[in-house]
Design a protein around this motif. Sequence first.
Motif: not given
Length: 445
Positions: A375-385, A400-401, A423-426
């Motif tokens: 839940e703490s990751l919601v709203g964060q953006e990641f470069d995803v493979i 995610t990394p 990607l942005k975590v929703e």
Amino acid sequence: MTPPRRFFVETWGCQMNELDSQRMAGQLMQQGILPTRDPGEADIILLNSCSVREKAEQKFYSRLGEYRLLKKDRRDLLIGLCGCVAQQEGERALDRVPDLDFVLGPARVGELRQVVARRRAGERVVATGFPVERHYELDAISRHGEYKGMVTVIEGCNKNCTFCIVPQTRGPEQSRSMADILREVRHLLDYGFREIELLGQTVNHWREPDGGMDFADLLDRVAGLPGVERLRFVTSYPRDFTPRMVEQIGLHANICPYLHLPVQSGSNAVLRRMGRGYTREEYVALAARLRAARPDLALSTDIIVGFPGETAEDFECTLELVREVRFSAVYAFKYSPRPGTAALRLADAVDDASASARLQRLFALQEGIQRRINESLVGQEFDVIVTGWGKQPGTQTGRTPCHRVIHFDAASEPAPLGSMARLKVEKALPHSLLGRRLEVPVAAN
Ligand code: 5AD
């Protein structure tokens, strides 16, 4: 006999086994024998087995029972037992299973072609044991459909954890040379792989065979190769982590902020009986040093519950450690007695009902922790493979990394497998994330 045209491989167990299956597939494909997903259509069936716990071994035997039936109307069909059960059972497997054609141990994977040829000439072959010279052909690895390139850096294991069968099935430790490893990584980069995963049962115990270099040097050299976007390694042994290795993890942005670091138990008394060679306090201090070097680091772990002599208090220590370290994932198992291991001689077995109850409590605790982390990751953006297709039509999955699974909508234009997407975590799910693809260029490392 007509020549074989199709092969089918089923793989259980660890990443080493996955790579061994790719190596076996590659050798057959070089002979024009192609993979099939349908065992009923195969001329060669390879069962790459795992014996780390009894359940894994049982699964393998029941599957073997099903495949044997295919021999009724297919007299040319070859069935091979590979992997750790092969090493453990050797000759016995041929006696036990009359329809088995050959037994190929993990250290002899490179000899599959010769073994198949000998079988076709009439011999039921047992190729096990640990030759010093091993066949390892870079060109005979079928990495089809993979997004990560796996590279073995050290085989076998010299630790004597009292519960573990691996030193028997994969033999004594043997490091590959730095030059060989770098050659294989460059080869993968030439083929367009962006993620490199270094493999070893105790990967961070790698040593240059005739020199002074250790795993810190290896990390530095591999991470420094142009084109390595993501570098991961599995499995690290807590006691073998040196300050220089921790430093390298802090220095190289392309080393993924994810580490699998099996703790096995949070009780010092149990750790001692397991022969792990570290205390709970040392483990917690190591986790803190790693996080100081890399604040975004996700740690996952393995835990055995119900080890002989584990008291209710010992188990509370494990729960306490799980609360303290806050792992991104916990792979927990009931203790399973394995042939030939020292723990068989330990008294005070934990009854199955207590072990199951402890396992459930551990899972419940971890589920809550994991949900809060996700839940703490919601709203964060990641470069995803991008790693694959989702179960729902039109969805894809990625990592995610920190190696978390993230699902996203493929939209009108799916991202190619192995490519990077922003990607942005929703939304947080218990074991994964939901994200939305952003139309921005992915940051280069
Ligand atoms: N019983 C239960 N789990 C085991 N593992 C290894 N041996 C056993 C055993 N005898 C677990 C350890 C290890 C993981 C790969 O499997 O947690 O880290």
